[in-house]
Write an enzyme that holds these catalytic residues in place. Structure first.
Site, PDB file in Angstrom:
ATOM      1  N   ASP A 196       0.839  -1.204   0.000  1.00  0.00           N
ATOM      2  CA  ASP A 196       0.000   0.000   0.000  1.00  0.00           C
ATOM      3  C   ASP A 196       0.876   1.257   0.000  1.00  0.00           C
ATOM      4  OD1 ASP A 196      -2.318  -1.625   0.190  1.00  0.00           O
ATOM      5  OD2 ASP A 196      -1.938  -1.853   2.333  1.00  0.00           O
ATOM      6  N   HIS A 223      -5.500  -3.636   5.302  1.00  0.00           N
ATOM      7  CA  HIS A 223      -5.053  -3.955   3.937  1.00  0.00           C
ATOM      8  C   HIS A 223      -6.216  -4.478   3.100  1.00  0.00           C
ATOM      9  CE1 HIS A 223      -2.366  -4.985   0.715  1.00  0.00           C
ATOM     10  NE2 HIS A 223      -2.761  -6.241   0.736  1.00  0.00           N
TER      11      HIS A 223
HETATM   12  N1  NAI Z   1      -0.337  -8.566   1.701  1.00  0.00           N
HETATM   13  C1  NAI Z   1      -0.079  -8.243   0.445  1.00  0.00           C
HETATM   14  O1  NAI Z   1       0.330  -7.131   0.144  1.00  0.00           O
HETATM   15  C2  NAI Z   1      -0.300  -9.216  -0.644  1.00  0.00           C
HETATM   16  C3  NAI Z   1      -0.960 -10.383  -0.394  1.00  0.00           C
HETATM   17  N2  NAI Z   1      -1.126 -11.317  -1.365  1.00  0.00           N
HETATM   18  C4  NAI Z   1      -1.753 -12.584  -0.990  1.00  0.00           C
HETATM   19  O2  NAI Z   1      -0.734 -13.598  -0.967  1.00  0.00           O
HETATM   20  C5  NAI Z   1      -1.336 -14.863  -1.237  1.00  0.00           C
HETATM   21  C6  NAI Z   1      -0.588 -15.573  -2.343  1.00  0.00           C
HETATM   22  O3  NAI Z   1      -0.774 -14.909  -3.574  1.00  0.00           O
HETATM   23  P1  NAI Z   1      -0.167 -15.537  -4.928  1.00  0.00           P
HETATM   24  O4  NAI Z   1       1.250 -15.863  -4.712  1.00  0.00           O
HETATM   25  O5  NAI Z   1      -0.522 -14.606  -6.006  1.00  0.00           O
HETATM   26  O6  NAI Z   1      -1.011 -16.887  -5.048  1.00  0.00           O
HETATM   27  P2  NAI Z   1      -0.590 -18.237  -5.783  1.00  0.00           P
HETATM   28  O7  NAI Z   1      -1.799 -19.062  -5.922  1.00  0.00           O
HETATM   29  O8  NAI Z   1       0.202 -17.928  -6.991  1.00  0.00           O
HETATM   30  O9  NAI Z   1       0.395 -18.923  -4.722  1.00  0.00           O
HETATM   31  C7  NAI Z   1      -0.025 -19.385  -3.495  1.00  0.00           C
HETATM   32  C8  NAI Z   1       0.881 -20.521  -3.097  1.00  0.00           C
HETATM   33  O10 NAI Z   1       0.485 -20.953  -1.789  1.00  0.00           O
HETATM   34  C9  NAI Z   1       0.642 -22.348  -1.768  1.00  0.00           C
HETATM   35  N3  NAI Z   1      -0.085 -22.958  -0.660  1.00  0.00           N
HETATM   36  C10 NAI Z   1      -1.394 -23.264  -0.564  1.00  0.00           C
HETATM   37  N4  NAI Z   1      -1.642 -23.859   0.611  1.00  0.00           N
HETATM   38  C11 NAI Z   1      -0.461 -23.912   1.273  1.00  0.00           C
HETATM   39  C12 NAI Z   1      -0.070 -24.405   2.533  1.00  0.00           C
HETATM   40  N5  NAI Z   1      -0.936 -24.979   3.369  1.00  0.00           N
HETATM   41  N6  NAI Z   1       1.220 -24.302   2.878  1.00  0.00           N
HETATM   42  C13 NAI Z   1       2.111 -23.733   2.046  1.00  0.00           C
HETATM   43  N7  NAI Z   1       1.804 -23.238   0.857  1.00  0.00           N
HETATM   44  C14 NAI Z   1       0.531 -23.336   0.470  1.00  0.00           C
HETATM   45  C15 NAI Z   1       0.161 -22.804  -3.147  1.00  0.00           C
HETATM   46  O11 NAI Z   1       0.603 -24.119  -3.443  1.00  0.00           O
HETATM   47  C16 NAI Z   1       0.768 -21.742  -4.031  1.00  0.00           C
HETATM   48  O12 NAI Z   1       2.055 -22.118  -4.495  1.00  0.00           O
HETATM   49  C17 NAI Z   1      -2.803 -14.572  -1.589  1.00  0.00           C
HETATM   50  O13 NAI Z   1      -3.618 -14.788  -0.457  1.00  0.00           O
HETATM   51  C18 NAI Z   1      -2.773 -13.099  -1.955  1.00  0.00           C
HETATM   52  O14 NAI Z   1      -4.012 -12.498  -1.809  1.00  0.00           O
HETATM   53  C19 NAI Z   1      -0.636 -11.136  -2.632  1.00  0.00           C
HETATM   54  C20 NAI Z   1       0.008  -9.978  -2.933  1.00  0.00           C
HETATM   55  C21 NAI Z   1       0.208  -8.897  -1.989  1.00  0.00           C
HETATM   56  O1  OAA Z   2      -5.108  -7.264  -3.899  1.00  0.00           O
HETATM   57  C1  OAA Z   2      -4.787  -8.453  -3.822  1.00  0.00           C
HETATM   58  O2  OAA Z   2      -5.529  -9.401  -4.031  1.00  0.00           O
HETATM   59  C2  OAA Z   2      -3.397  -8.768  -3.376  1.00  0.00           C
HETATM   60  C3  OAA Z   2      -2.974  -7.732  -2.442  1.00  0.00           C
HETATM   61  O3  OAA Z   2      -3.208  -7.797  -1.267  1.00  0.00           O
HETATM   62  C4  OAA Z   2      -2.451  -6.503  -3.025  1.00  0.00           C
HETATM   63  O4  OAA Z   2      -2.012  -6.511  -4.184  1.00  0.00           O
HETATM   64  O5  OAA Z   2      -2.450  -5.490  -2.317  1.00  0.00           O
END
Ligand code: NAI
Ligand code: OAA
Length: 349
Positions: A196, A223
């Protein structure tokens, strides 16, 4: 004055004062996890990198361990992880100092987490177009719970950077898991909201026509949607915006997650945590933490990072009328998200 060795983090002591922390990325094979793993491998403060996922970690581990210095796969280790060393003469050196290790599946979670100083969690489902972060709750709440149970068991003193959405609820879930396990330390649990701030800095810099690296926008609250509250009255360097600009910027920052997501901010936040853990002074970042800044038990604001995690939560500073109204909206939604996380754990036996 030099701190007594007994008070320094184990990773520092083990290396005779040289920086070197043990870091795990949980969810390392995902979209965020892969880039984040690569970025953490480039961080000079990281001496050991454990990559854990429920799928695909061997490939990701091989990829990351091949970075720049020649990697030597040494095969499967006694606890099931696969070990790579990343220096030409790694065999002569302390493996722990140079290893990138991959772990796959629940049965290897304990080995992946044991001894870690920092655990970064981007595990779980991401949003699809049209979804809110809260729509991920049903899937990701259980994933975060089981990973945090692993943290409580295998590395209860590690600092946790929680990325999995909905962060507004997953951080309270993690806190409840750690409370049940008797390992909860609010300072060590940090929800990652750096994206953010990165977005706010970029979009504000675009409006001002300056380099985003010169801009710092505090973003407080939480967030998701209206809980993301950029404090445009507190931008550094000081500047002012028209009402139209404020409305455009607030909207764009609150909804930036629907445009693109990036691992850069998570790596930036982890690096700030590691520098704090090393003992660097004056490391301040926004993060979603246990807080008394408002009446809510969790709130994102500027925090000072130190050896123990979030050492100090900084006050919000003066808000203008627009921001005060935004704060009320943010608190209402945030309160519901926090309660949802706590109830999830209360209903879990
Ligand atoms: N806080 C932030 O600023 C952000 C948060 N996110 C969040 O991060 C998370 C991941 O996003 P992406 O990488 O795009 O998703 P993605 O689907 O590409 O990757 C998620 C990974 O988590 C793994 N996974 C699922 N269950 C698991 C478990 N029990 N133990 C270990 N690994 C496990 C999957 O196998 C996959 O490789 C989402 O919830 C997303 O919303 C994403 C971007 C920014
Ligand atoms: O928006 C989403 O789903 C992932 C996230 O938290 C971000 O990019 O800030």
């Amino acid at each position: 004055m030099e701190e007594p060795a007994a008070l320094r983090p184990a990773a520092c002591r083990a290396k005779g004062g040289a920086p070197g922390f043990k870091v795990a990325v949980v969810g390392a094979a995902g979209g965020i996890g892969q880039s984040l793993s690569l970025l953490m491998k480039m961080n000079p403060l990281v001496s050991v990198l454990h990559l854990y996922d429920v799928v695909n970690t061997p490939g990701v581990t091989a990829d990351v361990s091949h970075m720049d210095t020649s990697a030597v796969p040494l095969g499967v280790t006694s606890d099931g992880g696969f070990l790579f060393l990343t220096a030409p003469h790694a065999a002569y050196l302390n493996c722990d100092r140079l290893g990138v290790r991959g772990f796959i599946g629940q049965q290897q979670l304990e080995a992946a987490l044991t001894g870690m100083d920092l655990v970064i969690i981007p595990a779980g489902l991401p949003r699809k177009p049209g979804m809110t972060r809260d729509d991920l709750f049903n899937k990701n709440a259980g994933i975060v719970r089981s990973i945090c149970e692993g943290v409580a068991k295998s590395c209860p003193n590690a600092i946790v950077n929680l990325i999995s959405n909905p962060v507004n609820s997953t951080v309270p879930i993690a806190a409840e898991v750690f409370k049940r396990a008797g390992t909860y330390c609010p300072k060590r649990l940090l929800g990652v909201t750096t994206l953010d701030v990165a977005r706010a800095n970029t979009f504000v810099a675009e409006v001002l026509g300056v380099d985003p690296r010169e801009v710092n926008v505090p973003v407080v609250g939480g967030h998701a949607g209206v809980t993301i509250l950029p404090l445009l009255s507190q931008v550094s360097p000081p500047c002012s915006f028209t009402p139209d600009e404020i409305s455009y910027l607030t909207n764009r920052i609150q909804n930036g997650g629907t445009e693109v997501v990036e691992a850069f901010a998570a790596a930036k936040f982890a690096d700030a945590c590691l520098r704090g853990m090393r003992g660097d002074a004056g490391i301040v970042e926004c993060s979603y933490v246990a807080s008394e800044v408002t009446e809510l038990p969790f709130f994102a604001s500027k925090v000072r990072l130190g050896r123990g995690g979030a050492e100090e939560i900084l006050p919000l500073g003066p808000l203008n009328d627009f921001e005060r109204a935004g704060l009320e909206k943010a608190k209402k939604e945030l309160s519901e998200s926090i309660q949802k996380g706590v109830s999830f754990m209360n209903n879990w036996t």
